[in-house]
Design an enzyme around this catalytic site. Structure first.
Site, PDB file in Angstrom:
ATOM      1  CB  THR A   1      -0.936  -0.003   1.216  1.00  0.00           C
ATOM      2  OG1 THR A   1      -0.160  -0.268   2.393  1.00  0.00           O
ATOM      3  CG2 THR A   1      -2.001  -1.070   1.074  1.00  0.00           C
TER       4      THR A   1
ATOM      5  CB  SER B   1      -8.406   0.726  -1.152  1.00  0.00           C
ATOM      6  OG  SER B   1      -7.333   0.562  -0.252  1.00  0.00           O
TER       7      SER B   1
ATOM      8  CB  CYS C   1      -5.226   0.937   7.541  1.00  0.00           C
ATOM      9  SG  CYS C   1      -3.479   0.515   7.374  1.00  0.00           S
TER      10      CYS C   1
ATOM     11  CG  ASP D   1      -2.449  -5.477 -13.817  1.00  0.00           C
ATOM     12  OD1 ASP D   1      -2.149  -4.415 -13.230  1.00  0.00           O
ATOM     13  OD2 ASP D   1      -1.594  -6.198 -14.366  1.00  0.00           O
TER      14      ASP D   1
END
Length: 400
Positions: free
Chosen positions: A239, A282, A346, A384
């Site tokens: 991330t 995200s 998170c 992707d």
């Protein structure tokens, strides 16, 4: 019935369909690719509704209850998701989620993260040196944005140098939307074996690191420790690296905002929040399963239905953010859901913020002439992947 789209016309904007849904059908029927039962799917796009879903315990985060809004990573005839393994707290509800998270909370507070800033600064300078030594042009992702968060998280956890790169490579497999099942088995086997050996070493000879502290807890089994470490490394590697690279890309393509950041370095913290809101990596949202019938914005969600909280759409909600489709590092950013919301927000958010707040200004200070080495349209995007970003970011600097 809509599908979860990842098609973009601009590298920094979510799919255009999201704005239409948010305006005309904020709780939209969603076609699920696979579901564990007979439940329907729903796509929620307004910020208020997203925050409501993510803070309501009637919506479960349990892995075995949630349907898939995208195709599975490899062909399967039936979807039989398994309950979260012991220690894999991210895919648990209460009380398991809170039990495991309590072991970690103290290490990820704002105060604890502030104590890590000298280490983050040192590692940032080391990787800026590596970027300079790589010569022009260089790929910012592979030389700087990707290895820096890996090193920060590994230093914090106490992962030895010799296993950091193998762990990163195999965790990267799991960040893709598709992969051969054989590759999945290999990656999971290597990660598990590496972490098992690491936990055993921490039990035998603890150091001054988070894994050693966890290994000293008498009521955590080796399996629980392995899965806790797996969750932290998996979340910390992918991330922050994507935000660092995509944030750099966005600033290079918005020179007016980069100029403001250079002129007013005290805005670094707010700039990070605005980039988090504006980019929202995200891009697949946050999925939950209804444990009982719930009414949401006038729509009846049935028990067993899967709800996808569309974080990129929520972070562009004009009902909450002024001029939400414009990058403005001076704007108010309170209330964004880039890190999720509620009790599953998170746990590493303060660490991610610190890395971005330190690394981005340092990058532009070291390379004041930093610019793209290719046309912006040529930068390969991570549409992707489970987290959005760029696969590569060719940059150059100095005088040509």
């Amino acid at each position: 019935m809509t599908t979860l789209s990842t098609a973009r016309t601009c590298p920094f904007d979510p799919p255009a369909e999201y704005a239409r849904l948010r305006e005309t059908c904020p709780v939209a029927p969603l076609k699920l690719t696979l579901a564990p039962g007979d439940g329907d799917g729903w796509l929620v796009s307004r910020l208020a509704d997203v925050r409501a879903v993510l803070s309501d315990r009637r919506f479960s985060h349990r892995n075995e209850l949630i349907g898939l809004p995208i195709p599975p990573p490899f062909p399967m005839s039936e979807y039989r998701p398994q309950p979260a393994a012991p220690g894999a707290f991210i895919k648990m509800d209460q009380p398991g989620h809170s039990r495991y998270r309590r072991y970690l909370t103290r290490s990820f507070t704002m105060r604890a993260t502030a104590g890590l800033e000298p280490m983050i600064t040192r590692l940032t300078e080391r990787h800026l040196d590596a970027l300079e030594q790589a010569g022009r042009p260089a790929d910012l992702v592979s030389v700087f944005a990707e290895p820096l968060p890996v090193q920060v998280m590994c230093e914090m956890l106490g992962v030895p140098e010799d296993v950091r790169e193998p762990l990163r490579e195999h965790l990267a497999v799991l960040s893709r939307m598709s992969y051969p099942v054989e590759e999945l088995i290999t990656a999971c086997t290597v990660i598990a074996e590496t972490l098992q050996e690491l936990i055993a070493a921490k039990r035998a000879a603890p150091g001054a690191d988070l894994l050693s502290e966890l290994a000293g807890a008498q009521d955590l089994t080796d399996e629980e420790l392995v899965n806790i470490a797996w969750a932290l490394l998996g979340g910390g590697f992918d991330t922050t690296a994507n935000m660092l690279a995509l944030g750099t890309f966005a600033l290079l393509c918005h020179p007016d905002q980069l100029a403001v950041l250079r002129a007013r370095p005290e805005l670094a913290g707010n700039a990070v929040e605005e980039l988090l809101r504006y980019l929202t990596i995200s891009h697949l949202g946050a999925s939950r399963a209804a444990l009982e019938d719930v009414e949401l914005n006038g729509v009846r969600i049935k028990a067993g239905d899967t709800v996808v909280a569309l974080l990129p759409a929520a972070n562009r909600d004009p009902a909450h953010f002024e001029a939400p489709d414009r990058l403005d590092i001076t704007a108010a950013t309170q209330g964004h859901v880039a890190f999720g919301h509620g009790e599953h927000q998170c746990i590493g958010q303060h660490l991610a913020r610190a890395v971005l707040r330190i690394a981005l200004p340092a990058l532009f200070d070291r390379f004041p002439g930093l610019r793209l080495a290719v046309d912006a349209d040529s930068v390969p995007l991570r549409s992707d992947m489970l987290h959005y970003g760029v696969h590569e970011l060719p940059v150059t600097w100095g005088d040509d």
